[in-house]
Design a protein around this motif. Sequence first.
Motif, PDB file in Angstrom:
ATOM      1  N   ALA A 390       0.834  -1.210   0.000  1.00 47.99           N
ATOM      2  CA  ALA A 390       0.000   0.000   0.000  1.00 47.99           C
ATOM      3  C   ALA A 390       0.865   1.255   0.000  1.00 47.99           C
ATOM      4  O   ALA A 390       0.568   2.235  -0.707  1.00 47.99           O
ATOM      5  N   ASP A 391       1.956   1.249   0.778  1.00 50.57           N
ATOM      6  CA  ASP A 391       2.850   2.410   0.813  1.00 50.57           C
ATOM      7  C   ASP A 391       3.551   2.596  -0.533  1.00 50.57           C
ATOM      8  O   ASP A 391       3.734   3.730  -0.999  1.00 50.57           O
ATOM      9  N   MET A 392       3.949   1.490  -1.162  1.00 56.95           N
ATOM     10  CA  MET A 392       4.631   1.587  -2.452  1.00 56.95           C
ATOM     11  C   MET A 392       3.696   2.143  -3.528  1.00 56.95           C
ATOM     12  O   MET A 392       4.105   2.981  -4.351  1.00 56.95           O
ATOM     13  N   VAL A 393       2.452   1.709  -3.535  1.00 59.37           N
ATOM     14  CA  VAL A 393       1.478   2.198  -4.518  1.00 59.37           C
ATOM     15  C   VAL A 393       1.152   3.662  -4.267  1.00 59.37           C
ATOM     16  O   VAL A 393       1.001   4.459  -5.213  1.00 59.37           O
ATOM     17  N   ALA A 394       1.050   4.038  -2.988  1.00 59.10           N
ATOM     18  CA  ALA A 394       0.769   5.443  -2.671  1.00 59.10           C
ATOM     19  C   ALA A 394       1.918   6.351  -3.101  1.00 59.10           C
ATOM     20  O   ALA A 394       1.700   7.471  -3.574  1.00 59.10           O
ATOM     21  N   ALA A 395       3.162   5.859  -2.938  1.00 63.14           N
ATOM     22  CA  ALA A 395       4.316   6.673  -3.308  1.00 63.14           C
ATOM     23  C   ALA A 395       4.489   6.763  -4.812  1.00 63.14           C
ATOM     24  O   ALA A 395       4.929   7.788  -5.340  1.00 63.14           O
ATOM     25  N   HIS A 396       4.129   5.690  -5.516  1.00 61.81           N
ATOM     26  CA  HIS A 396       4.314   5.675  -6.977  1.00 61.81           C
ATOM     27  C   HIS A 396       3.229   4.782  -7.574  1.00 61.81           C
ATOM     28  O   HIS A 396       3.419   3.587  -7.749  1.00 61.81           O
ATOM     29  N   PRO A 397       2.046   5.350  -7.911  1.00 61.38           N
ATOM     30  CA  PRO A 397       0.939   4.539  -8.436  1.00 61.38           C
ATOM     31  C   PRO A 397       1.297   3.905  -9.775  1.00 61.38           C
ATOM     32  O   PRO A 397       2.070   4.464 -10.555  1.00 61.38           O
ATOM     33  N   PRO A 398       0.741   2.741 -10.053  1.00 59.76           N
ATOM     34  CA  PRO A 398       0.981   2.104 -11.355  1.00 59.76           C
ATOM     35  C   PRO A 398       0.314   2.905 -12.459  1.00 59.76           C
ATOM     36  O   PRO A 398      -0.605   3.692 -12.215  1.00 59.76           O
ATOM     37  N   PRO A 399       0.736   2.722 -13.692  1.00 62.65           N
ATOM     38  CA  PRO A 399       0.177   3.505 -14.811  1.00 62.65           C
ATOM     39  C   PRO A 399      -1.264   3.094 -15.097  1.00 62.65           C
ATOM     40  O   PRO A 399      -1.763   2.091 -14.581  1.00 62.65           O
ATOM     41  N   ALA A 400      -1.910   3.897 -15.963  1.00 54.86           N
ATOM     42  CA  ALA A 400      -3.304   3.635 -16.343  1.00 54.86           C
ATOM     43  C   ALA A 400      -3.387   3.504 -17.852  1.00 54.86           C
ATOM     44  O   ALA A 400      -3.758   4.461 -18.549  1.00 54.86           O
ATOM     45  N   PRO A 401      -3.047   2.341 -18.414  1.00 59.30           N
ATOM     46  CA  PRO A 401      -3.114   2.163 -19.869  1.00 59.30           C
ATOM     47  C   PRO A 401      -4.558   2.218 -20.352  1.00 59.30           C
ATOM     48  O   PRO A 401      -5.448   1.574 -19.805  1.00 59.30           O
ATOM     49  N   GLY A 402      -4.810   3.032 -21.375  1.00 63.11           N
ATOM     50  CA  GLY A 402      -6.161   3.165 -21.914  1.00 63.11           C
ATOM     51  C   GLY A 402      -7.113   3.836 -20.959  1.00 63.11           C
ATOM     52  O   GLY A 402      -8.339   3.709 -21.101  1.00 63.11           O
ATOM     53  N   GLY A 403      -6.596   4.551 -19.972  1.00 66.16           N
ATOM     54  CA  GLY A 403      -7.449   5.238 -19.016  1.00 66.16           C
ATOM     55  C   GLY A 403      -7.950   4.371 -17.884  1.00 66.16           C
ATOM     56  O   GLY A 403      -8.670   4.852 -17.007  1.00 66.16           O
ATOM     57  N   HIS A 404      -7.578   3.092 -17.861  1.00 63.87           N
ATOM     58  CA  HIS A 404      -8.012   2.184 -16.796  1.00 63.87           C
ATOM     59  C   HIS A 404      -6.821   1.891 -15.879  1.00 63.87           C
ATOM     60  O   HIS A 404      -5.864   1.236 -16.287  1.00 63.87           O
ATOM     61  N   ARG A 405      -6.890   2.384 -14.644  1.00 63.45           N
ATOM     62  CA  ARG A 405      -5.779   2.210 -13.715  1.00 63.45           C
ATOM     63  C   ARG A 405      -5.666   0.751 -13.280  1.00 63.45           C
ATOM     64  O   ARG A 405      -6.666   0.083 -13.019  1.00 63.45           O
ATOM     65  N   ILE A 406      -4.429   0.269 -13.210  1.00 63.68           N
ATOM     66  CA  ILE A 406      -4.155  -1.094 -12.737  1.00 63.68           C
ATOM     67  C   ILE A 406      -4.172  -1.076 -11.208  1.00 63.68           C
ATOM     68  O   ILE A 406      -3.475  -0.282 -10.576  1.00 63.68           O
ATOM     69  N   ARG A 407      -4.978  -1.930 -10.631  1.00 60.26           N
ATOM     70  CA  ARG A 407      -5.107  -1.985  -9.168  1.00 60.26           C
ATOM     71  C   ARG A 407      -4.321  -3.177  -8.619  1.00 60.26           C
ATOM     72  O   ARG A 407      -4.516  -4.314  -9.047  1.00 60.26           O
ATOM     73  N   LEU A 408      -3.412  -2.911  -7.675  1.00 61.27           N
ATOM     74  CA  LEU A 408      -2.681  -3.963  -6.971  1.00 61.27           C
ATOM     75  C   LEU A 408      -3.428  -4.232  -5.672  1.00 61.27           C
ATOM     76  O   LEU A 408      -3.404  -3.424  -4.743  1.00 61.27           O
ATOM     77  N   ARG A 409      -4.113  -5.366  -5.599  1.00 60.99           N
ATOM     78  CA  ARG A 409      -5.053  -5.609  -4.506  1.00 60.99           C
ATOM     79  C   ARG A 409      -4.441  -6.326  -3.308  1.00 60.99           C
ATOM     80  O   ARG A 409      -4.793  -6.047  -2.164  1.00 60.99           O
ATOM     81  N   TYR A 410      -3.540  -7.290  -3.579  1.00 58.58           N
ATOM     82  CA  TYR A 410      -3.147  -8.181  -2.486  1.00 58.58           C
ATOM     83  C   TYR A 410      -1.776  -8.770  -2.814  1.00 58.58           C
ATOM     84  O   TYR A 410      -1.442  -8.981  -3.987  1.00 58.58           O
ATOM     85  N   MET A 411      -0.988  -9.058  -1.783  1.00 57.54           N
ATOM     86  CA  MET A 411       0.345  -9.615  -1.997  1.00 57.54           C
ATOM     87  C   MET A 411       0.658 -10.647  -0.917  1.00 57.54           C
ATOM     88  O   MET A 411       0.318 -10.464   0.253  1.00 57.54           O
ATOM     89  N   THR A 412       1.319 -11.726  -1.304  1.00 53.93           N
ATOM     90  CA  THR A 412       1.733 -12.751  -0.338  1.00 53.93           C
ATOM     91  C   THR A 412       3.015 -13.401  -0.835  1.00 53.93           C
ATOM     92  O   THR A 412       3.327 -13.352  -2.036  1.00 53.93           O
TER      93      THR A 412
END
Length: 489
Positions: A390-412
Amino acid sequence: MSFRLAIVGRPNVGKSTLFNRLVGRRLALVDDQPGVTRDLRESEGRIGPLRFTVLDTAGLEDATDESLPGRMRRLTERAVAEADACLFLIDARAGVTATDEVFADILRRRAGEVILAANKAEGQAGAAGIAEAWGLGLGEPVALSAEHGEGLADLAAALAPLIETKAETEAATAEAPETDVDVDEAGESPEGARVPTPARPLQIAVVGRPNAGKSTLVNRILGEERLLTGPEAGITRDAISVATDWDGLPVRIFDTAGMRKKSRVTGKLEKLSVADALRAVRFAEVVVVLLDAATPFETQDLRIADLAEREGRAVVVAVNKWDAEPEKQAKLKALRAGVERLLPQLRGVPLVTLSARTGQGVDRLRAAIETAQNVWNRRVPTAQLNRWLADMVAAHPPPAPGGHRIRLRYMTQAKTRPPGFVVMCSHPDKLPEAYTRYLVNGLRADFDMPGTPIRLWLRSRSEKNPYKGRKTPQPSRLRKHLGRPGGGA
């Protein structure tokens, strides 16, 4: 301690073929060219119920000077002195030669127990050689065919009383083993990380270009001249494994053949040697990439390090012949900059300078190997990973190809050895490689995993949906299928 059987004899009588037959695997390189084996190779052998340690030795040469054959002979003579019994192999088809008679006399004087065996005795071609073998004065020869597995029952009959006698002697003087580490049968400590034990030692492969000093380094770690060394490049041919206790750390070290550029490897024997070295890398837990301080970071060095990373091994970069370096501080600064620039896939990899000849820096190499192995086995809790994501995404959000943002939901974390992580996200195929590197570098920095390979897999929630892509039945078709107009059940 296991019963030790050393296979000795002239070059090209079939010692390595018999060694492979006894251990049940093709460990030793075999070729029609004489003198393929140069170092001592040992492994666990068996014939039926008999268990013992078998040593494959270099061919006994009639040389006693400081030449390569002379050094090979001295190494074989030491194996003869340390073995419980020697299996003296002659070529039944060639008969007894003058060299065989010389070595038979040496074995009578230096070896405790000697078993005479005539190899290549299949068919009638070796009958005359078997009869001649009686004249060596070493008792009845055992007729063998190492290639076809014939005569092993007779060899077992000759070995059985010797092994039984040693077992009885050891049983009378045995003491209960002691350990100061609480380890279960699988080699796991109470915390879950694997603890190296004498039964399951830490596997280390020492790799590099020819003449980088790999065998000299392994000898320094062992504290004895166990492996053949010298100024000639390419002395080592087999990947030789040796188990030892390295200042309290049980290890098995693989000394490998020097790896040249693929375009320069032309002979069949060198191709076999390189293939053996690659196999040692795949079986290792930690790979020590040994560089020559005079010519570090040659293209082949980088390829070897990249190979270890692709195989998922923990890596330590060691720079040998540091005692001969005149400008140590300037060279060390250049080496560290070179590692960061040329090996970005192993950012933060441990760099150790040492001298295998004098022993300088070998203690630091041990500490770096132990640290690399611990990092390679590291596991990060899932809750901590998701807070970090969550901190990494907040500091540098992933790109939004075609106007649709890529969501990183969960990590393990899915695995260790090396650490592997799974990120559940939308549109994983559209996430740029640069963003994946951003996450991997963040994992290295924030969870203290320098130098170790890190695997990151991107997954979509819908990947496991078996109905993904199927058309939804139209209402009219569904009613027809149910056979009830109106769709009621």
